[in-house]
Structure formats: structure tokens, C-alpha cells
Design a protein around this motif. Structure first.
Motif, PDB file in Angstrom:
ATOM      1  N   PRO A 733       0.351  -1.082   0.196  1.00 13.38           N
ATOM      2  CA  PRO A 733       0.439   0.169   0.028  1.00 13.38           C
ATOM      3  C   PRO A 733       1.231   1.250  -0.165  1.00 13.38           C
ATOM      4  CG  PRO A 733      -1.292  -1.383   1.792  1.00 13.38           C
ATOM      5  CD  PRO A 733       0.856  -2.122   1.088  1.00 13.38           C
ATOM      6  N   LEU A 734       1.855   1.771   0.456  1.00 15.33           N
ATOM      7  CA  LEU A 734       2.592   2.439   0.289  1.00 15.33           C
ATOM      8  C   LEU A 734       3.623   2.668  -0.810  1.00 15.33           C
ATOM      9  CD1 LEU A 734       4.253   4.232   2.649  1.00 15.33           C
ATOM     10  CD2 LEU A 734       6.040   2.684   2.783  1.00 15.33           C
ATOM     11  N   VAL A 735       3.936   1.759  -1.657  1.00 16.48           N
ATOM     12  CA  VAL A 735       4.334   1.568  -2.661  1.00 16.48           C
ATOM     13  C   VAL A 735       3.074   2.499  -4.164  1.00 16.48           C
ATOM     14  CG1 VAL A 735       5.772   1.158  -4.988  1.00 16.48           C
ATOM     15  CG2 VAL A 735       6.324   0.560  -2.860  1.00 16.48           C
ATOM     16  N   LEU A 736       2.162   1.871  -3.558  1.00 21.08           N
ATOM     17  CA  LEU A 736       1.099   2.264  -3.916  1.00 21.08           C
ATOM     18  C   LEU A 736       0.769   3.511  -4.134  1.00 21.08           C
ATOM     19  CD1 LEU A 736      -1.079   1.281  -6.616  1.00 21.08           C
ATOM     20  CD2 LEU A 736      -2.649  -0.011  -4.196  1.00 21.08           C
ATOM     21  N   SER A 737       0.982   3.307  -2.973  1.00 22.35           N
ATOM     22  CA  SER A 737       0.261   5.377  -2.653  1.00 22.35           C
ATOM     23  C   SER A 737       1.651   6.228  -3.286  1.00 22.35           C
ATOM     24  CB  SER A 737      -0.287   5.656  -1.058  1.00 22.35           C
ATOM     25  OG  SER A 737      -1.265   4.746  -0.641  1.00 22.35           O
ATOM     26  N   CYS A 738       2.402   5.820  -3.082  1.00 26.81           N
ATOM     27  CA  CYS A 738       3.590   6.828  -3.835  1.00 26.81           C
ATOM     28  C   CYS A 738       3.454   6.845  -4.593  1.00 26.81           C
ATOM     29  CB  CYS A 738       4.482   6.236  -3.327  1.00 26.81           C
ATOM     30  SG  CYS A 738       5.178   6.246  -1.312  1.00 26.81           S
ATOM     31  N   LEU A 739       2.579   6.004  -5.613  1.00 22.82           N
ATOM     32  CA  LEU A 739       2.395   6.236  -7.652  1.00 22.82           C
ATOM     33  C   LEU A 739       0.927   7.020  -7.438  1.00 22.82           C
ATOM     34  CD1 LEU A 739       2.844   5.119 -10.137  1.00 22.82           C
ATOM     35  CD2 LEU A 739       1.668   2.778  -9.670  1.00 22.82           C
ATOM     36  N   MET A 740       0.295   5.878  -7.040  1.00 19.43           N
ATOM     37  CA  MET A 740      -1.335   7.627  -7.134  1.00 19.43           C
ATOM     38  C   MET A 740      -0.784   8.873  -5.838  1.00 19.43           C
ATOM     39  SD  MET A 740      -3.328   5.211  -7.490  1.00 19.43           S
ATOM     40  CE  MET A 740      -2.551   4.786  -8.549  1.00 19.43           C
ATOM     41  N   PHE A 741       0.139   9.535  -5.335  1.00 14.06           N
ATOM     42  CA  PHE A 741       0.997  10.964  -5.304  1.00 14.06           C
ATOM     43  C   PHE A 741       0.935  11.365  -7.061  1.00 14.06           C
ATOM     44  CE2 PHE A 741      -0.326   9.842  -0.500  1.00 14.06           C
ATOM     45  CZ  PHE A 741      -0.854  11.143  -0.336  1.00 14.06           C
TER      46      PHE A 741
END
Length: 931
Positions: A733-741
Motif C-alpha cells: 500500500p505504501l508503494v501504491l500510494s506513492c504512485l497514486m500521489f
């Protein structure tokens, strides 16, 4: 917009429900005449041992010192009985496994929508046909056969459900409890005349359900010392029970024994799918009516187990799991379970050839009875000129086969009679399948018709809202024809009468009549269709074909990702190249580099193993430390601000950081406590539930500024996700959220300069609750790409760290911070929340994309739904009702998942809007805080 969402949701619920009428209908029929062998049975009583979760290889193999792991069972194989492998079917779960063993039929797929612990449909079982049955074991399993059993002849003795604790210090007590209670039962029976007389009657069964091995397998894995030692304990317990019965009955030779398992288990401690480790269970039987061991020089099987187990010289007799029920019925002389589809394994019987032939004949008639009832039901509900019978087993052929088999028995041609009965059984089973799927094509055709109509209508609505294609079209053409309305009404009436005459279920009316209003709505938009065709003709053919092929390729990648997770990796690598084929690389180089980095980093996760991974708490703690590092960076930036609300934000961030620290401590502490077999500490359990509850509230206290709100959602979600993680997935979720930002910034850079928000920094944009603030903005081709990105990221959230289509992707260890006592509903809810968190992060990010790009939420929703529906239609055609049960189950689950996703998007959209646009006001705070 709300009305349209409700309408779309209802239509998709109908499409979703259709799968249960087409593929998930109960195969069971009622009204058959009980059938039993008219000869004295070889046994008066039968003892059934079911070692829950026991793998065949772990029982039969020798230990590291070359000694049998189960010496008593090994001695039975070599000196007293028959042995082999019982092959189960998917799903390899306790309920369907026990029903197959005791009732003789495999998983009733209609049970998927009705229940889990108890079999939710009425069925006959061996236990129901006995004179008396005594059961010991888990309350979940015993309740399936004791509840609803006719008469007062089934006596259940079970331990408390709270005893099924995966974190308990010693779960072998689940098995020793059963053995001790059985021994006490027989000891007490000597002084109880009523019970003593019942125990000496014929047609009685003793059922011992042994759950310890399954519990140890989930908690410690099948290769663990705990699992292997549990096998030795069970072996010793079986030996003691056999000795107890021989002593009680004076070794009268009238007791038959069967030792088997409901399912196996993977190396990583799960079950539910079709891996051989899950579907191959032990089968050992001995005693009255069972053949003694047969020495052979060589045996041919597809596997290499015989040599590994050093059993190549003892004849192996494999059976299908459902075959055990007719075997038990034949041994004690009770009617075969009415719904059984098992074939009696006559080669295992140690009886006269006449008894074998008569038992096989009874088996054939019992299955033929089901075929007759099924055929009669379908014939009665179908118009005579439309009814197509199963020609391979006509009435005359049934009579001829039965007459011929009876003639063979009279002529003492027993082998020929057995062979003919097996042929009749195979034909009857094919006939049952034929009538069970009789209406499948008719229903599927109507559902597909509705599917295509809905997708067409949604596409026309998008085009109509953003393109003026009806300019120049006369008003007469724009108005729907009166003849068109009358035609659809007439077709609907005729169709309803057709269904009424055949006494079809009410759901058939829904599936068959739904396409009519949908297609009527499509044809009402004929001017739009006309204008669209004219517009497409003006397009350069190469451009149109190129866009179409690109769209089809994208959808195919999404479809293939269900079968091959590495397709997500390929897609993310392709996404990484997006800046190079657009002006983004020159316009925002630093943002593009971040996009490339996080795309490639996220692409690693689909390549990681889904199952079989060992817990790695250090990775979970590492993910928590990264969250803390990011939080410190945000806190530092907040301290630099000089507005009046810094203190409130600072307190919120510090609370969220504390929550993250507590999550790390709880995960680490719980893991160590379970390793030491000290159970789940109460304080850890309480803290876990508090963190879970607070994760719903914390984001709603943060400011409505886009970046602040999204970061608050991420940190709160991560606190819960850490508690539900056991390894590398905690980083996902951390990597996914960074990509979302980064995606939010990238999408803003793609906008033309004419858009107002493009000049406003993302960090200063605020979430505002407005369902469609940009309803006047036209659609661009880029908007279709944005919708595709959303679906792709949702699929990545779906399959990035697991495969929800496969049951054995679930690891019960993920919920051990919250509970260790077996509770399928609570554990399932926690696992679903773990799956939901990445979804919520993606949807919240997309809310920001809609806001920053002024994208019409209604049109975007329609595009996303269309992409999902095209995928669902794709899977609808891929559904199988042939081949292996794993293939069938997987094909159905894919359709159900995509349809669930389509419906789920409505819920996710509402959840994302709540998380991003709602704010809890603290008492006494001024309203100006929101501005």
C-alpha cells in the motif's frame, strides 16, 4: 446521477445474480425411493475416523529415521486391510469434504449463497439411514449431520467452539478429547443396560472427527514438528479406539473401520483450491467386509508416491471421495444415501461375488432414481414440442440394461453384471448433468443480450452528454417511434406467456425481460447512433483502428492478469514509458522520473509469490518505519507553517504516528508470543481492535486540503494494514500510494492550459463535496485513458500481493493480531478489509484526479463501468462446465469477481467521497477552518 447509479447498480445485481441460476443451482433432487442391498451385510457396525486436514503423503511417508510416522496405520496397510488415496474435489474445505464422505455428493454450489458452517440444503446421508449413530468432534462438523436428521437416533458429543484456537499452546487436545471421550463412553456403556443394548444392534456408526491436525497445519504449517507429532498422536489414538472396540465387542469380527481425511493442505498451511497436496487424502480401511492386503510386483500410477513411501508392493486402491459413502452403506447394509453420486469400490470388498454384484446393482438403481426424478421435473416444466430428452439413456435403454444386469446375476456372471452397472452409473451421471444444465444456453443468451445492450446504452449516454451528434437531425427522427414501443411491449407479453406456460421461476422473467427495456433505450437513441456513424466515417481509418486496437490490447491485459499476475508487471512497465510518448517528459521531468521509479517498483509485487511465503515480521516492521519517516517529513513541513491550526494538525499527525508505532509493536509481540505457544496476548488484541476502529475516524479529522487528507488516509490505513500483514505485502500500500500521489501530479500536467485548476498547486487544492462540479466540460481521449488507468490500478490492488480468485491465497496468520479462535465470518471480514484498503487508496487518489482535471464524475463512472462490463462479458464466455473442477471453479470465480468489482465500484466511490470530502468538527472550532 444518483438515479442513474441506482439503475445501473440494480441492473448489475441482476447480471451478478444470473450466475447463480445458470451455474450455481443445486443439483440435488428429492422424492427418490431408498435402495439397499437385499443380502446380509458383512458388518454390524462401522467406525469412521476423519483426520481433518491430513495430507496423504505426510501419513504414508517414513520419517527422517526411516520409521513409519503412523506405525499402527502402516501395520494395517501391510497386514489387515486395503489402502490408497481418496481424491477430493474443489473446494477442498471441511464442509464439502465431509458431505462428500458421508452423503456421497460433492459441493452443492448453491450453498455458496446460503451458508458456510452448516450445509444449507436438505440432503440424505449415511448417518440419516443408520439405526444409531454416535459422533464426537467439532461442533461445526457434527451440526451438519445431526441437525435435521430424521428420528432420534443421532447422538453428538462436541467440545466448545472456543477450543478451536490457532494460537493455543497445544491443539492436539482437540483430538485427545475425542479419543478420551470415546473410551469413557464405552466404559460407561457397560453399566448402562439401555445404551449397552443399542450398541449391540446392527446398522450403527461411530464417527470421530479429529480437528487437531488441521489446526496445527494452519498455525504451524504441515512440515512443522507440531503437525507431524499430531499425526503420531492420532495414530496412537486410533490404535486405542480399535483396541477398545475389540475389547467391548469381544473381537466378534463384525466391525468395519475407515480412516481418511476431508482435505489435505498446502506446504504453506492453507486449503481450498485444487493442488494435489490439497486433493490427495489418505484412505485406509480394514475389518469386516474389507479385503486383506494384496502383494503385487509392480503398480502403475501417475505419481511417484509409492516408491517414496516404500509401499510399492502393497496394492493401492484409489477412490473418489464420494465413493466412500456407498462403501459404508454396503458394509453395514443400510440404504445408499439418496443424493449420492459415488460408485461403490467393489474391489475393496471381501465378500461373495453375489454380494458385490447385488450391491453394485443397488448403487446403479439408486443413481438412476435421481436421473428419473430430474428428467421428470424438467419434462414437466417444458413444452412437449421443445423438450429434448437425453438420448443416451432413454426409457427403453434403462429397462434393457437393468434387465440384462439382473439376468447376468441370475446366471452368476457377476463380473459382467458389475461392469454393466458401472456403465449405467456413468450414463445416469451424464444424464443428471445434462438435465441440470438444460436451461443454461437459453438463460446465458438472454444475459449476454442484456449485457451488450447495457454497455451500448452507457456508451451512447457518454457520447450524447459530450458530443452534439444530433445536430441537423429532424425532430421526427429524434422522437421514438410509436410502432417501436408497441413492438417491444408485444414481444414482452409473448415472452412472459411463454415463461408462464412452462412454470419458470420468477428469476427467469427478470433475465428474459430485462434486455427489452435496455434495447428499447438503445434504439431510442438512434439519432445519436446515426451521428456517431457519420462522425466515425470522417476519422482517418488508421487513427480509428489504432485507438481501437490499443483499447482492446489494454482490456486483454486486464483479462490475462486474472490468469497470469505478471501481466500486471508488463502493464506497469508499459506505464513507465508513458512520459516518453507525450510532452510530459519535457514539461515535468522530475515528476516523470518519480512516475517511472514507482511504476517499476510497484511492478515487482506481482512477481512475488502469492502463496507459500514464510512470515517475515521484519519486513512488516520495516514498512512501519518507512511510514514513520514519511510522517516525520510531513510533521516538519507542518511546523514551518504559521497558521492558527498547526497545533491541531500536529496533534493528529502525532496520534497517527503513535498508532503506527503501536501496530509495529503489536505485530512483533504477537508473532513472538505465538512462536512460544503462549497465545494471543489480550493487550495486543485490544490495541489491534482500537487501531482498526480509529482508522475510520482519524482521516476525517484532517484538513480538506488534498495532500493533507490523502496522506492522513494513507497513514491511518497503514496502521491497520500492518496488523493484517505477515511479510512483504506490508510495503504494497505504501508503494501504491506513492504512485497514486505522482499520478495526481502527472494528470494535472497533461491538462491543456485552458483548464482553470492547472494553474493551482495540488498542495493547495481542497476537496469539496459536489457530485459533478464539471458537468459542462467535454470529454477528451485522455479521459478514456484515465478511466483505464483506474481499472488497471484497481486490478493491481486486487492481484498485486495475492489472488483472490484462489482460496488458498488467504493466510489465516494475517488475522492473528485480532483473534486466533476459529471464526470464519470474523476472519473473512478482516481479510476483506485488508483487500479493501488498497482499493480505497486508489479510489481516493482518483477522487483527487477528478477534482484536479475537472473530469465529469458521471461520464468517468460510465467509462469505468463499461470497461469492467467488457471484461465481465469476456469472462462470461470463458465460463466452463467441463474439465477439471479447478478449471470450472476458476472460470466461474473470475466472472463473479469482475461483476462484484463493477457493483463494488459504487460502494468504493461512496467510501472515497466520504473519506475525502467529510470532516469531523471538533467542539468549539470555528467554521472558517474548512475554508
Amino acid at each position: 446521477m444518483l438515479l442513474y447509479i441506482i439503475l445501473g447498480l440494480l441492473i448489475h445485481l441482476v447480471f451478478f445474480a444470473s450466475i447463480f441460476d445458470i451455474y450455481f443451482t443445486s443439483p440435488l433432487v428429492h422424492g427418490m425411493t431408498p435402495q439397499f442391498t437385499p443380502l446380509p451385510p458383512p458388518a454390524k457396525r462401522l467406525v469412521l475416523f476423519v483426520a481433518d486436514g491430513l495430507r496423504a503423503d505426510k501419513l504414508y511417508e517414513l520419517d527422517e529415521n526411516g520409521n513409519p510416522r503412523a506405525p499402527f496405520i502402516r501395520n494395517i496397510i501391510m497386514h489387515e486391510g486395503s489402502w490408497g488415496i481418496s481424491h477430493t474435489r474443489v473446494p477442498t474445505e471441511s464442509r464439502p469434504g465431509h458431505v462428500a464422505l458421508i452423503a456421497g455428493f460433492y459441493e452443492d454450489v448453491s450453498a455458496v449463497a446460503r451458508g458456510w458452517k452448516e450445509n444449507p440444503v436438505e440432503f440424505d446421508s449415511l448417518i440419516n439411514e443408520t439405526r444409531h449413530t454416535w459422533c464426537w468432534g467439532s461442533p461445526d462438523i457434527l451440526a451438519m449431520f445431526t441437525k435435521g436428521a430424521s428420528g432420534n437416533h443421532v447422538f453428538a458429543h462436541n467440545y466448545d467452539a472456543y477450543s478451536e484456537d490457532f494460537g493455543a499452546q497445544d491443539v492436539t487436545k482437540l483430538d485427545t478429547w475425542v479419543f478420551d471421550n470415546v473410551k469413557e463412553f464405552f466404559h460407561a456403556a457397560r453399566n448402562n443396560q439401555s445404551l449397552f443394548s443399542k450398541l449391540n444392534e446392527d446398522k450403527i456408526v461411530f464417527f470421530l472427527h479429529l480437528l487437531g491436525i488441521d489446526t496445527n497445519g494452519h498455525a504451524h504449517r504441515p512440515s512443522s514438528r507440531d503437525y507431524l507429532n499430531n499425526i503420531k498422536i492420532v495414530d496412537e489414538g486410533v490404535k486405542e479406539i480399535v483396541s477398545t472396540l475389540k475389547d467391548f465387542y469381544g473381537n466378534d469380527g463384525k466391525t468395519a473401520f475407515i480412516f481418511t481425511a476431508d482435505h489435505g493442505m498446502t506446504d504453506w498451511g492453507s486449503h481450498g483450491a485444487g493442488h494435489p497436496l490439497e486433493t490427495c487424502t489418505p484412505f485406509v480401511t480394514w475389518g469386516a467386509g474389507i479385503k486383506y492386503p494384496q502383494k503385487v510386483l509392480a503398480q502403475k500410477f501417475d505419481d511417484t508416491y509409492l516408491q517414496e513411501w516404500k509401499l510399492e508392493n502393497w496394492k493401492r486402491q484409489d477412490v473418489n471421495q464420494a465413493d466412500v459413502a456407498p462403501l459404508m452403506a454396503a458394509l453395514i447394509g443400510v440404504p445408499f444415501p439418496l443424493n449420492s453420486v459415488g460408485t461403490l469400490p467393489v474391489d475393496i470388498l471381501n465378500s461373495t461375488d453375489l454380494f458385490k454384484a447385488e450391491s453394485m446393482f443397488t448403487n446403479a438403481v439408486q443413481i438412476l432414481e435421481q436421473f428419473k426424478v430430474k428428467m421428470a421435473q424438467k419434462k414437466e416444466a417444458t413444452l412437449p414440442f421443445l423438450f429434448t430428452p437425453f438420448n443416451s439413456l432413454s426409457d427403453s435403454k434403462q429397462i434393457n440394461i437393468l434387465r440384462k444386469a439382473r439376468s447376468y446375476i441370475k446366471q452368476k456372471k457377476y463380473d459382467e453384471a458389475v461392469s454393466l452397472c458401472k456403465e449405467l452409473i456413468n450414463l445416469a451421471l451424464k444424464g443428471l448433468s445434462y438435465y441440470h444444465t438444460y436451461d443454461r444456453f437459453f438463460l446465458a443468451f438472454n444475459v449476454v443480450l442484456g449485457f451488450v445492450g447495457w454497455t451500448s446504452y452507457a456508451s451512447l449516454l457518454i457520447i450524447k452528454s459530450h458530443c452534439n451528434l444530433t445536430r441537423g437531425v429532424s425532430k421526427e427522427v429524434k422522437k421514438p417511434s410509436h410502432l417501436l414501443s408497441c413492438s417491444f411491449i408485444a414481444v414482452g407479453i409473448l415472452l412472459a406467456l411463454f415463461l408462464l406456460i412452462q412454470a419458470c421461476p420468477w428469476t427467469y422473467y427478470v433475465y428474459c425481460l430485462l434486455p427489452l427495456p435496455v434495447w428499447y433505450a438503445v434504439l431510442r437513441e438512434f439519432p445519436v447512433i446515426q451521428g456517431l456513424v457519420t462522425l466515425l466515417l470522417t476519422f482517418p481509418p488508421s487513427h480509428f483502428v489504432g485507438y481501437l486496437l490499443l483499447f482492446i490490447l489494454g482490456v486483454e491485459v486486464l483479462v490475462l492478469s486474472f490468469f497470469y499476475r505478471y501481466m500486471l508487471t508488463a502493464g506497469l512497465i508499459a506505464f513507465a514509458g508513458w512520459p516518453f510518448i507525450t510532452p510530459l517528459w519535457t514539461r515535468a521531468k522530475s515528476t516523470s522520473l518519480s512516475w517511472i521509479f514507482f511504476c517499476l517498483l510497484l511492478a515487482v509485487f506481482p512477481l512475488m509469490p502469492v502463496v507459500g511465503r514464510k512470515p517475515n515480521i521484519f519486513l512488516v516492521v520495516g514498512a512501519g518505519l518507512l511510514v514513520l519517516l514519511l510522517s516525520l517529513f510531513v510533521v516538519t513541513s507542518v511546523l514551518k507553517r504559521k497558521d492558527s491550526f498547526v497545533s491541531e494538525e500536529l496533534v493528529l499527525h502525532l496520534l497517527q504516528m503513535l498508532s503506527t508505532v503501536l501496530s509495529m509493536c503489536v505485530v512483533y509481540g504477537t508473532h513472538n508470543s505465538l512462536l512460544k505457544k503462549q497465545g494471543l496476548p489480550l493487550i495486543n488484541q485490544v490495541v489491534s481492535w482500537i487501531i482498526l476502529a480509529s482508522s475510520f475516524v482519524m482521516p476525517l479529522l484532517s484538513p480538506l486540503i488534498l495532500f493533507d487528507r490523502l496522506f492522513s488516509i494513507l497513514v491511518s490505513s497503514m496502521s491497520t494494514y500492518l496488523l493484517l500483514s505477515t511479510g512483504y505485502e506490508a510495503l504494497f500500500p505504501l508503494v501504491l500510494s506513492c504512485l497514486m500521489f505522482v499520478w495526481i501530479h502527472m494528470e494535472q500536467e497533461t491538462l491543456p492550459q485552458s483548464v482553470v485548476f492547472c494553474k493551482q498547486k495540488v498542495s493547495s487544492i481542497q476537496f469539496t463535496y459536489n457530485t459533478d462540479i464539471t458537468q459542462f466540460r467535454d470529454l477528451y481521449l485522455d479521459d478514456i485513458r484515465r478511466a483505464f488507468f483506474l481499472v488497471f490500478f484497481l486490478m493491481t490492488a486486487f492481484f498485486g500481493t495475492g489472488n483472490i480468485a484462489s482460496i488458498n491465497s488467504f493466510d489465516l496468520a494475517s488475522v492473528y493480531c485480532f483473534l486466533t479462535v476459529f471464526s470464519p465470518y470474523m476472519m473473512g471480514a478482516l481479510m476483506m478489509w485488508k483487500i479493501l484498503i488498497p482499493f480505497a487508496l486508489v479510489m481516493c487518489a482518483f477522487e483527487a484526479v477528478q477534482l484536479t482535471t475537472q473530469l465529469s464524475s458521471k461520464s468517468l463512472f460510465l467509462i469505468v463501468i463499461n470497461i469492467s462490463d467488457i471484461m465481465a462479458l469476456h469472462f462470461f464466455f470463458l465460463i466452463k462446465d467441463y474439465g477439471s473442477w479447478l478449471d470450472i471453479g476458476t472460470s466461474i470465480s473470475h466472472y463473479v469477481i469482475v461483476m462484484s468489482l463493477t457493483i463494488f465500484l459504487v460502494f468504493l466511490n461512496g467510501l472515497a467521497q466520504m473519506l475525502t470530502t467529510k470532516k469531523l468538527k471538533l467542539c468549539g472550532r470555528p467554521k472558517s477552518h474548512l475554508t
